[in-house]
Design an enzyme around this catalytic site. Sequence first.
Site, PDB file in Angstrom:
ATOM      1  N   VAL A  16       4.551  14.103  44.722  1.00 49.59           N
ATOM      2  CA  VAL A  16       3.229  14.368  45.302  1.00 49.59           C
ATOM      3  C   VAL A  16       3.197  14.032  46.788  1.00 49.59           C
ATOM      4  O   VAL A  16       2.802  14.840  47.619  1.00 49.59           O
ATOM      5  CB  VAL A  16       2.141  13.562  44.557  1.00 49.59           C
ATOM      6  CG1 VAL A  16       0.792  13.724  45.250  1.00 49.59           C
ATOM      7  CG2 VAL A  16       2.048  14.001  43.102  1.00 49.59           C
ATOM      8  N   ASP A  34       7.600   4.407  51.799  1.00 42.21           N
ATOM      9  CA  ASP A  34       8.037   4.215  50.421  1.00 42.21           C
ATOM     10  C   ASP A  34       8.824   2.911  50.344  1.00 42.21           C
ATOM     11  O   ASP A  34       9.579   2.574  51.267  1.00 42.21           O
ATOM     12  CB  ASP A  34       8.912   5.382  49.964  1.00 42.21           C
ATOM     13  CG  ASP A  34       8.958   5.516  48.445  1.00 42.21           C
ATOM     14  OD1 ASP A  34       8.405   6.490  47.916  1.00 42.21           O
ATOM     15  OD2 ASP A  34       9.532   4.624  47.780  1.00 42.21           O
ATOM     16  N   THR A 130      -3.884   9.945  39.977  1.00 40.69           N
ATOM     17  CA  THR A 130      -4.786  10.246  38.869  1.00 40.69           C
ATOM     18  C   THR A 130      -5.234   8.967  38.179  1.00 40.69           C
ATOM     19  O   THR A 130      -4.402   8.150  37.765  1.00 40.69           O
ATOM     20  CB  THR A 130      -4.090  11.159  37.846  1.00 40.69           C
ATOM     21  OG1 THR A 130      -3.650  12.346  38.510  1.00 40.69           O
ATOM     22  CG2 THR A 130      -5.037  11.535  36.720  1.00 40.69           C
ATOM     23  N   CYS A 270       1.711  13.735  34.215  1.00 35.73           N
ATOM     24  CA  CYS A 270       0.299  14.135  34.251  1.00 35.73           C
ATOM     25  C   CYS A 270      -0.271  14.414  32.873  1.00 35.73           C
ATOM     26  O   CYS A 270      -0.991  13.596  32.314  1.00 35.73           O
ATOM     27  CB  CYS A 270       0.122  15.372  35.138  1.00 35.73           C
ATOM     28  SG  CYS A 270       0.252  15.029  36.904  1.00 35.73           S
ATOM     29  N   ARG A 341      10.559  12.023  34.269  1.00 32.30           N
ATOM     30  CA  ARG A 341       9.559  11.028  33.873  1.00 32.30           C
ATOM     31  C   ARG A 341       8.839  11.453  32.596  1.00 32.30           C
ATOM     32  O   ARG A 341       8.341  12.560  32.488  1.00 32.30           O
ATOM     33  CB  ARG A 341       8.536  10.821  34.991  1.00 32.30           C
ATOM     34  CG  ARG A 341       9.066  10.082  36.200  1.00 32.30           C
ATOM     35  CD  ARG A 341       8.022  10.006  37.296  1.00 32.30           C
ATOM     36  NE  ARG A 341       7.703  11.335  37.817  1.00 32.30           N
ATOM     37  CZ  ARG A 341       6.728  11.550  38.707  1.00 32.30           C
ATOM     38  NH1 ARG A 341       5.978  10.549  39.133  1.00 32.30           N
ATOM     39  NH2 ARG A 341       6.508  12.768  39.159  1.00 32.30           N
TER      40      ARG A 341
END
Length: 432
Positions: A16, A34, A130, A270, A341
């Site tokens: 993302v 990061d 999210t 997600c 993932r």
Amino acid sequence: MGNSTYSIAVLGLGYVGLPLAVEFSKFYPVVGFDINRKRVGELRQGNDFTLEVEEGLLKQVTLANVAQNNENGLYCSYDTADIAGCNVYIITVPTPVDRNNRPDLTPLYKASETVGKVLKKGDYVIYESTVYPGVTEDECVPVLEKISGLKFNVDFFCGYSPERINPGDKLHTVSKIRKITSGSTPETADVVDALYGSIITAGTFKAASIRVAEAAKVIENSQRDINIAFVNELAKIFNKLGIDTHDVLEAAATKWNFLAFKPGLVGGHCIGVDPYYLAQKAQEVGYHPEIILAGRRLNDGMGSYIANEVVKLMIKRDIPVKSANALVLGITFKENCTDVRNTKVVDIIMELKSYGINVTVYDPWAKAEEVAHEYGIEIVTELPDDQQYDTVILAVAHRNFLDTDWRKWTKEGGVIYDVKGCMESGVATARL
């Protein structure tokens, strides 16, 4: 010179954050932050293992001195000092669940602490991760206030603009997906909307509040999860009835308002996770969600279901199950991407192994070391054409697999199971 109004820091350079940082860097000075030093080092060399950003574009926008002279471009760093001069902080860290499917906000808390250390008066903090409704203002803002010593909506302001990245999708990229925006005050909402509007060619939608924006994001994926659960259940029913599910769906899709979903595995960061965030919040306020959790249970069980169906087919063909050799094609959570993932292919593999079956996993997209680290599974990224197995399972529809004839890897009389429904009816032994 770059845009003198905003200097942007994007925290979290994954699937993302990196595409977002690259898009902003075309118009603003951007520092990509990061905590993974290896990741930062690779990006500084113009290498993105996620394959979300083209190597040429990444090298074009990556500048070693962007943080120093305010030029448009992207400077990647793991040093908090490099984001201290920014005035907009965009947080794009993952929001996973734990082993009990409870929301794990640890990455959000840590990212908020990092921003809090450099937060100044007049700065904006925008979250893209999210979450369930209320996380930004009830969970993240207190961390920002505590670490910075500043007051929310007086000294600094917050926004929420949920990510809509689809890993591996080269058509629906950042700027081409309409963006929801929101802010902690009406004025902040305008700022956030204008900021994203400057890079999103598909346009923006300003939500009524941060909580509305958070809720909108979490139901997007929950709705898709439930719809896939429905067709997965249909697949189980039609399998018992001896009917090809894909033939049924093709016929039903001739109605103008029929929603075209296909059965399959639901993993990733997600769709396979977000419904648990909404369910958690619902339970906190005294409501037990039935449809959401029922969909999750059904989808989470599809891996073992597929493995058991394969074993049944092997038995029908008199193939000895114990010590049989199976080939699983693909282990990433979806096609044509490197993301492993929360991949549900692992459930197929582990269930097959529980029968004493020897499983070879072939995936030219996945990183072998990452799969070994995350799941303890060894994979191969190359496979000889003359290697043959008792059963072959297409778990992920990588274009590499669609361009080949799977039968070359299957022994005569072996089982070919098409999880993705990519082969024509009658070519595979069975389709989900």
